[in-house]
Write a protein that holds these residues in place. Structure first.
Motif, short mmCIF file in Angstrom:
data_model
loop_
_atom_site.label_atom_id
_atom_site.label_comp_id
_atom_site.label_asym_id
_atom_site.label_seq_id
_atom_site.Cartn_x
_atom_site.Cartn_y
_atom_site.Cartn_z
N LYS A 36 51.17 -36.01 -100.83
CA LYS A 36 49.99 -36.34 -100.02
C LYS A 36 49.38 -35.06 -99.43
CE LYS A 36 50.35 -39.93 -97.38
NZ LYS A 36 50.67 -40.83 -96.24
N LYS B 17 45.64 -33.95 -100.92
CA LYS B 17 44.49 -34.10 -100.01
C LYS B 17 43.70 -32.79 -99.90
CE LYS B 17 45.11 -36.51 -96.15
NZ LYS B 17 45.76 -37.03 -94.92
N LYS C 161 39.26 -34.85 -103.18
CA LYS C 161 38.62 -35.66 -102.15
C LYS C 161 38.58 -37.14 -102.52
CE LYS C 161 37.68 -31.97 -99.80
NZ LYS C 161 38.48 -31.64 -98.59
N TYR D 153 41.03 -38.98 -103.40
CA TYR D 153 42.22 -39.70 -102.94
C TYR D 153 42.00 -40.20 -101.51
CZ TYR D 153 45.58 -38.83 -106.69
OH TYR D 153 46.24 -38.85 -107.88
#
Length: 278
Positions: free
Chosen positions: A157, A161, A165, A167
């Motif tokens: 994660k 991130k 963008k 996700y």
């Protein structure tokens, strides 16, 4: 003979029987548990009494715009090898009165126009650059370690991130459900590459008998400098060479990503992307 069934009307037992009926039609993403992890709104295209099946995903109830979900490459028309049934299902998919894009694998009645990369593990042949990166990683003293689902998700994660963008929180929740489900089925391998306790790279791999799927991975900037991803894939291959006959990299039409996969000896395979409403 072909019907579209709402999610609540799908007979999951019959669906999974169709999915598992023919070994050569194996598709990583077709079991109802995996589909449920992606969304609780997927619907079923069903031929007869589940003689052949195919899933469809829309973002809203009753929407006529379909999409290919995250963490899947392509679905397959499974359950029957009968040419008439396969052709009927392919024709129905091609002529859906809808919009969007869906991907179909392993159907001779649809024209292939996209690529994935697969590796015959026993015949792997690394590029010179991959060999250099593996040597660099070894010289830097990196190590391969198993990790938990939570540890994987935390690193994945954080790094994803920064770069993608597209996700959103729902996608990470989706991945969490997928990984937990695959762990319960004892099909999941989660590994990290570390140095001095710092995680540099992670990968999630699914395995089913002699096949493996490189589901998703992430790397940080320090890991790139040390060749961590090359080392991770190399160690996965070495540790499972006696079991795996095929490592499916999931594939990409992005040149740099495809080049990374091919650097281990992977070969392009074709599948179809149907652009509806054009």
């Amino acid at each position: 003979m072909i019907r579209i069934k709402a999610h609540k009307d799908i007979d999951k037992r019959k669906w999974n029987e169709a999915v598992n009926r023919i070994e050569d039609q194996f598709n990583w993403f077709m079991h109802s548990d995996y589909l449920d992890a992606l969304s609780n709104r997927w619907i079923a295209m069903v031929y007869g009494d589940y003689e052949a099946v195919f899933p469809l995903f829309s973002r809203f109830v009753f929407s006529k715009t379909f999409y290919q979900p995250f963490f899947t490459r392509a679905f397959s028309i499974v359950g029957s090898v009968d040419d008439e049934i396969q052709e009927s299902m392919a024709y129905a998919l091609s002529n859906l009165k809808a919009k969007g894009c869906i991907s179909v694998e392993g159907n001779s009645f649809l024209k292939a126009n996209a690529l994935c990369q697969k590796l015959e593990v026993s015949l792997s042949s690394y590029s010179s650059n991959t060999k250099r990166n593996i040597k660099k990683a070894v010289a830097n003293g990196v190590e391969l370690s198993p990790i938990s689902v939570n540890q994987f998700l935390e690193f994945y994660k954080a790094e994803t991130k920064k770069k993608l963008k597209t996700y959103k929180p729902k996608h990470f929740k989706m991945l969490s459900e997928i990984l937990k489900g695959e762990l319960d089925k004892k099909r999941l391998i989660l590994n990290s590459v570390n140095k001095n306790g710092e995680v540099l790279s992670v990968a999630a791999v699914l395995q089913n008998q002699d096949k493996a799927l490189y589901l998703c991975a992430a790397i940080n900037e320090e890991g790139k400098k040390m060749g961590a991803s090359h080392f991770l894939v190399h160690m996965l291959i070495e540790n499972n060479r006696s079991v795996w006959n095929e490592l499916d990299f999931g594939g990409s039409n992005v040149e740099g990503v495809a080049r990374f996969y091919k650097s281990f000896g992977a070969t392009d395979f074709s599948y179809t992307q149907l652009h509806l409403g054009e």
